[in-house]
Design a protein around this motif. Structure first.
Motif, PDB file in Angstrom:
ATOM      1  N   GLN C 297      41.772  44.053  40.170  1.00 33.14           N
ATOM      2  CA  GLN C 297      41.267  44.620  38.920  1.00 33.14           C
ATOM      3  C   GLN C 297      42.003  44.033  37.727  1.00 33.14           C
ATOM      4  O   GLN C 297      41.410  43.769  36.677  1.00 33.14           O
ATOM      5  CB  GLN C 297      41.429  46.147  38.932  1.00 33.14           C
ATOM      6  N   PHE C 300      40.788  40.544  37.058  1.00 33.58           N
ATOM      7  CA  PHE C 300      39.449  40.569  36.455  1.00 33.58           C
ATOM      8  C   PHE C 300      39.479  41.109  35.024  1.00 33.58           C
ATOM      9  O   PHE C 300      38.574  40.849  34.240  1.00 33.58           O
ATOM     10  CB  PHE C 300      38.530  41.432  37.316  1.00 33.58           C
ATOM     11  N   VAL C 302      40.009  44.529  34.151  1.00 35.64           N
ATOM     12  CA  VAL C 302      39.663  45.935  33.934  1.00 35.64           C
ATOM     13  C   VAL C 302      40.883  46.827  34.081  1.00 35.64           C
ATOM     14  O   VAL C 302      40.771  48.043  34.057  1.00 35.64           O
ATOM     15  CB  VAL C 302      38.556  46.428  34.901  1.00 35.64           C
ATOM     16  N   ARG C 321      39.851  41.947  29.042  1.00 33.63           N
ATOM     17  CA  ARG C 321      38.449  42.339  29.034  1.00 33.63           C
ATOM     18  C   ARG C 321      37.748  41.531  30.119  1.00 33.63           C
ATOM     19  O   ARG C 321      37.973  40.327  30.238  1.00 33.63           O
ATOM     20  CB  ARG C 321      37.808  42.005  27.685  1.00 33.63           C
ATOM     21  N   PRO C 322      36.936  42.176  30.913  1.00 30.85           N
ATOM     22  CA  PRO C 322      36.272  41.431  31.979  1.00 30.85           C
ATOM     23  C   PRO C 322      35.348  40.333  31.451  1.00 30.85           C
ATOM     24  O   PRO C 322      35.089  39.360  32.149  1.00 30.85           O
ATOM     25  CB  PRO C 322      35.487  42.505  32.739  1.00 30.85           C
ATOM     26  N   GLN C 323      34.900  40.487  30.205  1.00 32.38           N
ATOM     27  CA  GLN C 323      33.970  39.489  29.680  1.00 32.38           C
ATOM     28  C   GLN C 323      34.569  38.094  29.749  1.00 32.38           C
ATOM     29  O   GLN C 323      33.891  37.106  30.040  1.00 32.38           O
ATOM     30  CB  GLN C 323      33.597  39.785  28.222  1.00 32.38           C
ATOM     31  N   MET C 326      34.521  36.838  33.237  1.00 36.03           N
ATOM     32  CA  MET C 326      33.151  36.511  33.623  1.00 36.03           C
ATOM     33  C   MET C 326      32.724  35.195  33.007  1.00 36.03           C
ATOM     34  O   MET C 326      32.003  34.414  33.626  1.00 36.03           O
ATOM     35  CB  MET C 326      32.197  37.638  33.199  1.00 36.03           C
ATOM     36  N   PHE C 332      33.394  40.139  40.341  1.00 40.02           N
ATOM     37  CA  PHE C 332      34.285  41.066  41.023  1.00 40.02           C
ATOM     38  C   PHE C 332      33.472  42.218  41.622  1.00 40.02           C
ATOM     39  O   PHE C 332      32.864  42.998  40.904  1.00 40.02           O
ATOM     40  CB  PHE C 332      35.310  41.603  40.014  1.00 40.02           C
ATOM     41  N   GLN C 340      32.560  52.567  40.679  1.00 41.14           N
ATOM     42  CA  GLN C 340      32.759  51.336  39.916  1.00 41.14           C
ATOM     43  C   GLN C 340      31.630  50.336  40.100  1.00 41.14           C
ATOM     44  O   GLN C 340      31.501  49.398  39.335  1.00 41.14           O
ATOM     45  CB  GLN C 340      34.078  50.674  40.358  1.00 41.14           C
ATOM     46  N   GLY C 341      30.838  50.553  41.116  1.00 39.16           N
ATOM     47  CA  GLY C 341      29.856  49.531  41.455  1.00 39.16           C
ATOM     48  C   GLY C 341      28.487  49.766  40.854  1.00 39.16           C
ATOM     49  O   GLY C 341      28.009  48.959  40.064  1.00 39.16           O
ATOM     50  N   ALA C 355      25.057  42.867  34.981  1.00 40.15           N
ATOM     51  CA  ALA C 355      26.161  41.987  34.603  1.00 40.15           C
ATOM     52  C   ALA C 355      25.668  40.640  34.094  1.00 40.15           C
ATOM     53  O   ALA C 355      26.457  39.820  33.647  1.00 40.15           O
ATOM     54  CB  ALA C 355      27.104  41.792  35.781  1.00 40.15           C
ATOM     55  N   LYS C 408      24.125  42.144  42.171  1.00 40.10           N
ATOM     56  CA  LYS C 408      24.447  42.138  40.746  1.00 40.10           C
ATOM     57  C   LYS C 408      25.396  40.988  40.421  1.00 40.10           C
ATOM     58  O   LYS C 408      25.210  40.286  39.432  1.00 40.10           O
ATOM     59  CB  LYS C 408      25.088  43.470  40.368  1.00 40.10           C
ATOM     60  N   TRP C 409      26.398  40.797  41.292  1.00 40.86           N
ATOM     61  CA  TRP C 409      27.385  39.789  40.955  1.00 40.86           C
ATOM     62  C   TRP C 409      26.913  38.385  41.275  1.00 40.86           C
ATOM     63  O   TRP C 409      27.257  37.433  40.580  1.00 40.86           O
ATOM     64  CB  TRP C 409      28.721  40.110  41.615  1.00 40.86           C
TER      65      TRP C 409
END
Ligand SMILES: Nc1ncnc2c1ncn2[C@@H]1O[C@H](COP(=O)(O)OP(=O)(O)OP(=O)(O)O)[C@@H](O)[C@H]1O
Ligand SMILES: Nc1ncnc2c1ncn2[C@@H]1O[C@H](COP(=O)(O)OP(=O)(O)OP(=O)(O)O)[C@@H](O)[C@H]1O
Ligand SMILES: [Mg+2]
Ligand SMILES: [Mg+2]
Lengths: 341, 340, 501, 316
Positions: C297, C300, C302, C321-323, C326, C332, C340-341, C355, C408-409
């Motif tokens: 985490q 990534f 978060v 920030r996850p952005q 990404m 992740f 969380q998912g 995402a 999603k990922w």
């Protein structure tokens, strides 16, 4: 050899100190003491015992309503209709007393609790069985009950001379040096404490608010718990309705208007989680007392009336934020201890 | 029928109920008062609820992301006060408007900072700032009123569009509603709002800037409250610290009657539009036949509850019918098949 | 052995779904009965029927030979049935004592609650599981594993004749699993009937006596575990045989794509340094609570960190920030899919594109058609079981929800994939699909971190294995020298394996 | 829309009060109904918001415009905020007057003041002065800080206190109870505590004066802190008889409603012009003279004391 997961929290075993600091009520108590001290420096009269009693007297009704609010918020609900319930019940019993002055007070007390409880039950049934979100339900009944005051009174007030002396004197006759209002408040607080902490029904309010699905899995009926909470809140609101009109010797249409948000504020300041499942009677007592002190202190230390609302808002904000921060810090420290232990 | 179809149906049904209510309100009012269905009256009546209607738009977004703002009415009072001070200092109308908007924006940003920085529930924070903002207006104005706004200001809150009879606030509301509707239902942002409202953690883990969106929405809410202050000030051409008293709960009522879930993640602009006009015209119609205000309160209160409870009842009934009709015969046929 | 509970031709229909469709099952005392089936086969629904959470659409439940109808969990508890549910069913803000006794509080003669006795009983029950946590600890302060153990204690507290465990080992560490086995055996000896739901076959063969297999809510078969093989069970579950669990592949390791240096978060993880290469599957093994999830985490973005650096490609990820991660191609898949998912109340499509909304949007407006086609492609790839892509995710079974998260990922078109327990709660068929999929991605040059508490999975999939213990990296193994015992030893800390051994 | 009503129309007059559910205005309504019954061709529409807000009153004004009433008599919650709405009504040909609490001059024709502001202010000071022998600290407990009529009276009280005969009296504080019982009570208690030597309180508002009386009684300060103010006899009867307050004053709200309807009626029928010096006949009350600024004054406040309050208590 101990499992890591077991070791992780050995710090929790905890000294007494830890357990005390973890209680966020302490934070609030400290804030209150500081506040009183600060006001006392400015206006020493504020510290006199008589003065404290008068603040207590002034705070009891808010405190009682907040206890009802606590029960509802614990189930992850909210009761915005308490003030309207109070006004309606107060008007109803005042009119009864006006029309039949001979009816003994004990009957009126019973009636006020019953009327209030029925209004609360209506909220509760619609929320629990009809699945109406509590905030919507009680926003609705907030205006419905308030409107009903107008309907039964025809818009007129019930004034002091229309009330029997027993009715007028009910909230203030003195017993062991304290007015009955305070005794009733203390009794109510004790009963609610007993209910919430030492009965099955009370604990179930916590369970339902904390995790309704899980409550269902262990056979705790969310429906019954929610109805109970609203009935309790309503019953208290009804009783305070009687106390209110007796104390001010006047039943009006806009009695206690806007009080609903004050009870929510007192609850939140007292550390009640608005998400449900967490909150305590001592916390609520402190929250209500805090608000009561702020209100009374401002009039005593001669703050310009135009400043009072802003200061009240600011102080509420500070209390809420400080309370949350302290709580978080304690949590962080405790889990940190746990990890390194 | 799949679960999602069912959800869609409930959703549609919610708005259907509101449509029925609105139509019912119109029929009722028309039959009760000959004055109701006049175009000029229908248009003019909107002046009285447009500020709250406009406030309902950003409030809808705030509630959809799972927050709430109780301080809007206080923000309106404060913005109007600042606007009045600007006027007294000789500012022109555009500057006054900017001051009101700026004040609202700042108030909204302060809410955002406290809620997000300290992680305090927004209902708690905004109950505090509700008193704080209105309190500052009291500090500034005391028992005085600000008057003497230029008459041209009236063109905003009391004016009509061009040579028509169409009220300016209504026009602004419609434009804003379209913008908010498109953002909420068509854009990426809207999708993110729903996701945040449903599960903020999952949204954050999916890379959505949850806090930034929430901060933006609180600020937007303040900004729009500032704008509502301009409209209200222009409508009453004066300012007192007690203007817009108790509007916070009325705005929330509009939003939740519109079917926006108070827990976040659910709701539509159509519902909010319908609820704005249903409540607005219900109140107007009832006051045309001089129903006492308290009774109007009772009726709107019951409406609020009824509008929630009825669709649920319908759904229960129709579900039972679906199961009765579709599933039971199947079981029967299988049962007979094994019997045979 | 005596039959305690019997389910006869049970059917449970949800609007549009036949979750149970003619299931017959017999639960006997002194027996561990495994209930198996793919994701969505109806296992959890069956549990809820037996515990009175759901009522049957048709069919009968017999207890001790007489037909009963459970109207609420109370009725079921009164009949001596207790369950550990698959979803979290605890009260985080309440203490352990309360969690255990909620629903059947002990009372004093006065009617008030008897806290003293309840606390003593709690300590006693915890003792049976060698759990040493003060009974008035709040559950929210417990770790996932500890919570699970409390759930088990809870089932014990009502002296149940039938205990149902719905995937009880999913978040337990090896040691705790061992303890659980012990307990199950003890209970069996004492004559308790146990229903054990699991997707892990080793477990079934280790602990269960009998089994029942469900497929699509239908009863497929039952019998004694001793009489069948894994292949038999798989065939019953899936309707067809399964080739292999882990894909065969020749790794083609390329440049460094992720470099973590001295990363630390006080009290959670310390001094973490490693490199991840293109085309590599890097396994992270450790006991539950070792801090792997927290580390991922933090990488990534978060979760905060107190020091160290993360470099993806040539870019240092500084912003929390996850952005940013990404943007550098990191995806992740978190461990807690419900929290969380997935966004439970949104549709499969909306979850899948959440995402990667930018990619399916034009001028800030998501394009419905692009979204649908993206989702459909991924759903097919994972053989998602759903009646429609517009179905809300809440209505999917746990495993299928996990597939949505994976979709999603993948839709974000990542270069680096961090998978935290990607197959937890997933049935064998899907598991194999996920595994082959991980292999494929690695072959295509993706860099993959696989965090798993399943030793076989880590060993079977990884090119390299890092072992974490109490927040530190304690050992590293290459594919060739990663032996189960050594890896496990490093994680437990019994053998002092050095890093790079 | 035609100017003015036709002669054979029944005149529809809205009596718009600060809020419904207030005994004072219920009495005013009774007076209005009495006037309507006497006049014959008048229909009174009694309306008001549920809480005393300007926004609520504006909404009702618009509804009255929409239903085409002929006249509106307003007791306003905010003298300025109602002006635009009142002007809209005027543009629609409606006769707008205010009574009790004024609408600013450009939003109405005539304002019927219950009494002269100066007279009210001075007589309240005189009343409290007599009770405390022209010596000691006094305070004022008002309604909301934004109430115009209260503020006007308070100004006159301050002016009056500068007179030499009041030289030994000191106005120590003005506080606001917002016309809520609990708030007024709390403010009163706050005054007792802040000013231990306080001798008297003037509370020129019906809710405030009753709550203050109650507070004096509860704190055992009867005789020590004197009280006067503007109070409804029904609300104050008990306290005057108990000696908490020697006397309170008020005009007759019934007459106020009664006269408001008469004035509107005659303006609408064109019997009089809205101009300074006009004399308007108002039934049993007699003639009402319109003064400067188009303000007409109903009369002097009536003083209620132990000898007469009981008989009025049953009326209003
Ligand atoms: N409350 C519900 N409403 C509608 N459908 C449901 C509900 N609960 C379960 N289902 C559906 O019933 C079917 C069986 O679900 P269940 O949870 O019993 O599967 P499972 O065998 O436990 O799967 P897993 O191994 O993934 O946990 C699924 O298709 C699921 O979507
Ligand atoms: N409830 C808690 N209170 C305090 N610290 C906790 C808590 N839960 C976890 N931690 C901290 O986080 C660390 C890692 O916990 P976690 O169980 O998520 O590890 P993990 O290796 O990711 O395991 P897994 O992924 O198998 O669940 C623990 O070592 C502990 O320090
Ligand atoms: Mg399951
Ligand atoms: Mg983890």
């Amino acid at each position: 050899m101990e499992g890591i997961s077991n070791m992780k929290h050995s710090g929790f075993q905890g000294t007494l100190l830890h357990r005390i600091i973890a209680r966020r009520e302490i934070t609030l108590l400290v804030i209150i003491v500081l506040l009183v001290a600060a006001v006392g420096i400015r206006a020493p009269r504020f510290l006199q015992p008589g003065r404290q009693l008068s603040i207590l007297n002034d705070t009891i009704i808010l405190l009682m309503l907040t206890l009802g609010q606590l029960a509802v918020i614990l189930t992850a609900g909210i009761d915005l209709s308490v003030a309207s319930n109070l006004a309606f019940t107060g008007m109803a019993v005042a009119m009864w007393n006006m029309m039949m002055p001979g009816v003994p007070m004990i009957v009126l007390v019973g009636a006020s609790i019953l009327i209030g409880a029925s209004l609360g039950a209506f909220n509760g049934v619609m929320v629990a069985v009809g699945k109406v979100p509590p905030i919507i339900m009680t926003l609705g009944t907030m205006s419905v009950y308030r409107g009903m005051v107008f309907l039964i009174s025809g818009g007129a007030w019930v004034s002091a001379h229309q009330m029997s002396p027993a009715f007028r004197g009910f909230a203030r006759f003195s017993f062991l040096g304290l007015p009955s209002l305070v005794w009733i408040g203390v009794l109510t607080t004790g009963l609610v404490y007993l209910f919430l902490n030492h009965t099955k029904g009370g604990r179930e309010l916590y369970a339902v608010g904390d995790n309704e699905t899980a409550a269902g899995f262990v056979g705790v009926s969310a429906t019954r718990a929610k109805i109970k909470a609203f009935v309790l809140s309503g019953a208290i609101a009804g009783l305070t309705g009687l106390l209110w009109v007796s104390r001010y010797a006047s039943a009006q249409n806009d009695t206690a208007i806007g009080f609903e948000l004050e009870t929510v504020a007192a609850a939140v300041i007292g550390g009640v989680s608005i998400m449900g499942g967490s909150g305590s009677v001592p916390g609520v007592v402190l929250g209500a007392v805090f608000l009561g002190i702020v209100k009374n202190a401002l009039t005593v230390i001669g703050v310009s009336p135009f400043w009072q609302m802003a200061i009240q808002g600011g102080v509420i904000l500070i209390a809420i934020v400080a309370n949350t921060l302290m709580d978080r810090r304690n949590q962080a420290r405790l889990s940190m201890n746990g990890v390194s232990a | 029928m799949s679960v999602s179809q069912r959800l869609v149906k409930t959703f549609v049904r919610w708005e259907a109920v509101l449509v029925v209510l609105l139509v019912g309100v119109f029929i009722l009012n028309t039959s009760l008062s000959p004055f109701f269905l006049r175009r000029v009256n229908l248009l003019n009546a909107t002046y009285n609820f447009m500020e709250r209607a406009i406030m309902a738009l950003p409030m809808m977004l705030i509630i959809i992301v799972g927050e709430i703002d109780i301080s809007v009415a206080g923000t309106i009072a404060l913005s109007s006060t600042m606007m009045g001070l600007a006027m007294q200092a000789g500012a022109s109308i555009p500057v006054m408007v900017m001051v009101a908007l700026g004040t609202g924006l700042l108030a909204g940003m302060l809410n955002a900072v406290i809620v997000l920085r300290f992680r305090v529930p927004s209902i708690a924070v905004t109950i505090g700032t509700m008193s704080l903002y209105r309190g500052i207006a009291y500090v500034i104005l005391g028992n005085q009123a600000i008057t003497g706004y230029p008459r041209e200001l009236a063109a905003v809150g009391q004016g009509v569009v061009g040579n028509t009879m169409f009220p300016v606030p209504l026009a602004i509301f419609i434009v804003l509603a379209v913008v908010f509707g498109v953002v909420l239902h068509r854009s990426r942002l809207g999708r993110c709002f729903y996701a945040i409202g449903n599960n903020a953690t999952a949204a954050r883990f999916s890379g959505l800037p949850v806090d930034r969106y929430k901060a933006a929405l609180f600020s937007l809410n303040g900004l729009v409250a500032g704008f509502a202050a301009v409209l209200l000030t222009s409508r009453i051409l004066s300012t007192r610290p007690n203007i817009a008293t108790a509007w916070e709960l009325e705005v929330v009522t509009l939003v939740v009657l519109g079917g926006v879930a108070i827990t976040g993640g659910k709701g539509s602009i159509y519902g909010v539009l319908l609820s704005v006009f249903t409540i607005g015209y219900l109140r107007f119609g009832l006051s045309l036949i001089n129903v006492p205000s308290q009774v109007i309160g009772i009726i709107t209160g019951l409406l609020l509850v009824g509008a929630i409870i009825l669709p649920g009842l319908f759904e229960k009934l129709s579900n039972r019918m679906i199961i009765d009709r579709q599933l039971i015969p199947e079981i029967d046929s299988e049962a007979t098949a094994t019997d045979a | 052995m005596a039959e305690v509970v019997r389910l006869d031709d049970a059917r449970k229909f949800f609007p549009g779904v036949k979750a149970l469709d003619g299931v017959t099952m017999s639960i006997r005392s002194g027996e561990v009965h495994a209930l198996i089936g793919e994701n969505g086969a109806g296992k959890s629904t069956l549990v809820k029927v037996l515990t009175g959470v759901h009522s049957l659409t048709s069919g009968t439940v017999y207890v001790d030979g007489s037909s009963v109808s459970f109207r609420s969990p109370h009725d079921s508890q009164a009949a001596g049935i207790a369950a550990i549910h698959q979803e979290a069913s605890m009260f985080p803000n309440l203490t352990i004592v309360e969690n255990i006794f909620m629903g059947h509080h002990l009372r004093k003669p006065s009617g008030l609650l008897d806290w003293t006795t309840m606390k003593t009983r709690t300590s006693e029950l915890c003792g049976r599981l060698s759990l040493k946590i003060p009974p008035d600890t709040l559950v929210r302060d417990l770790s996932v594993a500890q919570r699970h153990q409390i759930e088990i204690v809870k089932a014990l507290s009502i002296d149940a004749r039938v205990i149902i465990m719905d995937e009880p080992t999913a978040s337990l560490s090896l040691k705790e699993i061992k303890e659980l086995y012990e307990l199950v055996r003890k209970l069996r000896e004492a004559g308790t009937a146990i229903v054990f739901i699991s997707h892990k076959f080793e477990e079934i063969f280790e602990i269960a006596d009998t089994y029942t297999v469900l497929r699509d809510g239908r009863f497929v078969g039952d019998g004694r575990v001793a009489d069948v093989t894994t292949d038999d069970l798989v065939r019953m579950m899936a309707g067809a045989a399964l080739d292999r669990l882990f894909p065969e592949r020749t790794p083609n390791i390329g440049d460094i794509s992720l470099r973590v240096q001295s990363l630390r978060q006080a009290g959670v993880f310390e001094d973490i340094s490693f490199e991840l290469h293109k085309g590599e599957v890097l396994g992270f093994f450790g006991l539950v609570g070792a801090g792997r999830s927290e580390l991922m985490q933090s990488i990534f973005g978060v979760r905060g960190r107190d020091g160290g650096s993360v470099i993806a490609g040539a870019v240092e990820l500084k912003a929390l920030r996850p952005q940013q991660a990404m943007k550098e191609g990191i995806a992740f898949v978190p461990e807690d899919r419900q929290e969380q998912g997935v966004v439970l109340d949104m549709s499969i499509v909306e979850n899948t594109t959440l995402a990667s909304l930018k990619a399916v949007s034009r001028f800030g407006f998501p394009n419905r058609r692009t979204e649908l086609s993206t989702t459909a492609r991924l759903a097919k790839r994972f053989s998602l079981r759903a009646s429609s892509l517009l179905q809300v995710v809440a209505a999917l079974s746990g495993g299928n929800q996990q597939k949505v998260v994976l979709s999603k990922w993948l839709a974000t078109d990542p270069r680096i994939l961090i998978l935290d327990e990607p197959t937890r709660g997933i049935d064998v068929g899907t598991k194999a699909a996920v595994h082959s999929f991980i292999g494929e991605l690695a072959d295509q040059g993706y860099a993959i971190i696989l965090v798993s508490s399943e030793l076989h999975e880590v060993l079977g999939m990884s090119d390299r294995v890092l072992v974490m213990k109490e927040g530190r990296l304690v050992a590293e193994f290459d594919r060739d020298n990663a032996e189960a015992e050594q890896v496990l030893g490093a994680a437990i800390g019994a053998t002092t394996a050095q890093r790079g051994a | 829309r035609a100017e003015g009503p036709a002669d054979d129309d029944t005149l529809r007059i809205g009596l718009l009060v600060k809020s419904l559910g207030n005994s004072f205005f219920e009495a005013a309504r009774d007076g209005a109904m009495e006037a309507a019954a006497e006049l014959g061709d008048v229909e009174v529409i009694y309306q008001g918001p549920s809480t005393p807000t300007a926004e609520g009153q504006i909404e009702i004004i618009d509804s009255l415009i929409a239903q085409g009433v002929h006249g509106i008599a307003i007791s306003s919650n905010d003298e300025n905020a109602l002006v635009p709405a009142a002007q809209r009504a005027q543009r629609a040909g409606i006769e707008v007057i205010s009574f009790d609490s004024a609408v600013a001059a450009d939003g109405r024709s005539i304002h019927l003041a219950p009494s002269d502001d100066e007279l009210i202010g001075r007589s309240q000071v005189q009343a409290i002065a007599e009770m405390i022998d022209y010596e000691g600290q006094i305070a004022i407990l008002s309604a909301s800080s934004t109430a115009t009529n209260q503020n006007a009276w308070i100004e006159w009280m301050r002016t009056a206190l500068e007179d030499p005969e009041y030289a030994n009296m000191e106005l120590v504080d003005v506080v606001y109870g917002d016309d809520l019982s609990d708030q007024s009570y709390r403010e009163a208690v706050g005054l007792f505590n802040s000013y231990p030597n306080l001798r008297g309180i003037i509370s020129p508002t019906t809710v405030g004066v009753a709550a203050t009386a109650r507070a004096i009684q509860d704190e055992g300060l009867v005789g020590q802190v004197e009280l006067t103010g503007l109070g409804l006899p029904s609300e104050m009867s008990q306290y005057v008889q108990d000696g908490v307050s020697q006397n309170v004053a008020l005009w007759n709200p019934i007459d106020l409603g009664y006269a408001a309807i008469y004035i509107t009626y005659h303006l609408l029928r064109g019997n009089v012009e809205a101009e300074a010096g006009a004399v308007i006949p108002a039934g049993r009350i007699g003639d009402i003279r319109v003064g400067e600024g188009l303000v007409a004054v109903l009369g002097e406040p009536f003083v209620f004391d132990a000898s007469n309050i009981a008989e009025f208590a049953d009326i209003y």
